[in-house]
Design an enzyme around this catalytic site. Sequence first.
Site, PDB file in Angstrom:
ATOM      1  CE  LYS A  75      39.602  49.202  43.639  1.00 11.94           C
ATOM      2  NZ  LYS A  75      39.632  47.978  44.446  1.00 11.94           N
ATOM      3  CB  SER A 146      47.278  41.279  48.322  1.00 12.47           C
ATOM      4  OG  SER A 146      46.757  41.928  47.186  1.00 12.47           O
ATOM      5  N   GLY A 179      40.663  34.893  33.035  1.00 11.75           N
ATOM      6  CA  GLY A 179      41.773  35.755  33.465  1.00 11.75           C
ATOM      7  C   GLY A 179      42.756  34.994  34.332  1.00 11.75           C
ATOM      8  CB  VAL A 183      44.211  36.525  41.568  1.00 12.68           C
ATOM      9  CG1 VAL A 183      43.143  35.782  42.356  1.00 12.68           C
ATOM     10  CG2 VAL A 183      44.755  37.684  42.392  1.00 12.68           C
ATOM     11  CB  ALA A 257      39.792  36.929  42.111  1.00 14.83           C
TER      12      ALA A 257
HETATM   13  C1  HCI Z   1      40.993  44.921  46.802  1.00 16.06           C
HETATM   14  O1  HCI Z   1      40.643  44.050  47.600  1.00 16.06           O
HETATM   15  O2  HCI Z   1      40.346  45.146  45.789  1.00 16.06           O
HETATM   16  C2  HCI Z   1      42.187  45.743  47.088  1.00 16.06           C
HETATM   17  C3  HCI Z   1      42.753  45.456  48.446  1.00 16.06           C
HETATM   18  C4  HCI Z   1      43.240  46.706  49.104  1.00 16.06           C
HETATM   19  C5  HCI Z   1      43.046  46.825  50.425  1.00 16.06           C
HETATM   20  C6  HCI Z   1      43.480  47.935  51.082  1.00 16.06           C
HETATM   21  C7  HCI Z   1      44.123  48.918  50.385  1.00 16.06           C
HETATM   22  C8  HCI Z   1      44.326  48.778  49.065  1.00 16.06           C
HETATM   23  C9  HCI Z   1      43.901  47.675  48.410  1.00 16.06           C
END
Ligand code: HCI
Length: 346
Positions: A75, A146, A179, A183, A257
């Site tokens: 991260k 996503s 929130g 999402v 989420a």
């Molecule tokens: C997440 O699920 O918090 C972020 C998803 C993700 C997966 C792979 C690379 C960047 C972010």
Amino acid sequence: MIDEWPGASTVGRFDPETGVQFVICLDSILNGPAAGGTRATHYADRASAIEDAQRLAGAMTLKMAVCGLPMGGGKSVISLPVPREQLTSREWERILAIHAENIEMLGGNYWTGPDVNTTSADMDVLAGKTRYVFGRSEAAGGVGSSAPTTALGVHSAMRATAAHLGWGTLDGRTVLIQGVGAVGADLASRVADDGARVIVADPSPARLAEAERRGYAVVSTSDVLTTPCDVFAPCALGGIIDSSVAATLPAHAVVGAANNPLADATASQVLADRGVVFAPDFVANAGGALHLVGREVLGWGAEEVDARAAGLGKIIKAAYDLADRERIPTDAAARFIAAGRSAVPA
Ligand code: HCI
């Protein structure tokens, strides 16, 4: 900052011109390069920024492992001296350029993607300077947001929770969503379609107006943890349920989420002792990772990704069953399941 953090690496950098602290944490590279999004927000100090990155990177490792994805967890935190919206576009460009340089220095051991306050458009900018980027816009050759896949996975987790609690479905149940960003808003329409009564809380007046237009009830953000509901769905920032909140939260289940909604190690035990069912966040919200890694690394099509996100409820159910059998919190059970699927220690 966690002094005895057992992850693979924490790297940091300070930019005197913007006052920004950059942190990248690689929790594990045992199953593949560490991956996880870039979060840009304000922190009280550098130590809190590092601690957040460390915890979030750890959750990414578990998320990848539980889905069998060939990546580790990482991260990035970009700790801003002012709120994101107060930065000029020139400052933000400079920040992204430095971040790209930092990612490039890690030589492919860390891949990033969108997270809190970063978008596919930002990933397009980063991708101009480093190739280790997921989630570029579709126009730039990426797979875009996503959020819809994440919502699909959380919905699957919530349906599995309803079945586990003996409700059958979500029909007639009250779901409180904290929130309603991309999402949370998508989740709201999914559970409303299942017949649930939706209550939302969000600091944004525009989002609340949209919620009311859709017929949802609204509560103030300060009432979120005291409003009775069947399912509480944290879809904003993490760390909201500490042991004292866990002891009083008026809900039968927590399924959302947000990453790391539990603030401390005992919160999951306190929830379990009260019979409040907690859907482990790193399973419920894994749809985003399935979308980015599935599409961009493994070459899956949208149908495959959606089928896997819709299958997250089965993993949640396996965690509930293991937790019942072993009399452990659901969060611990999910960690065992993740460990069984990868080189990640339990
Ligand atoms: C997440 O699920 O918090 C972020 C998803 C993700 C997966 C792979 C690379 C960047 C972010």
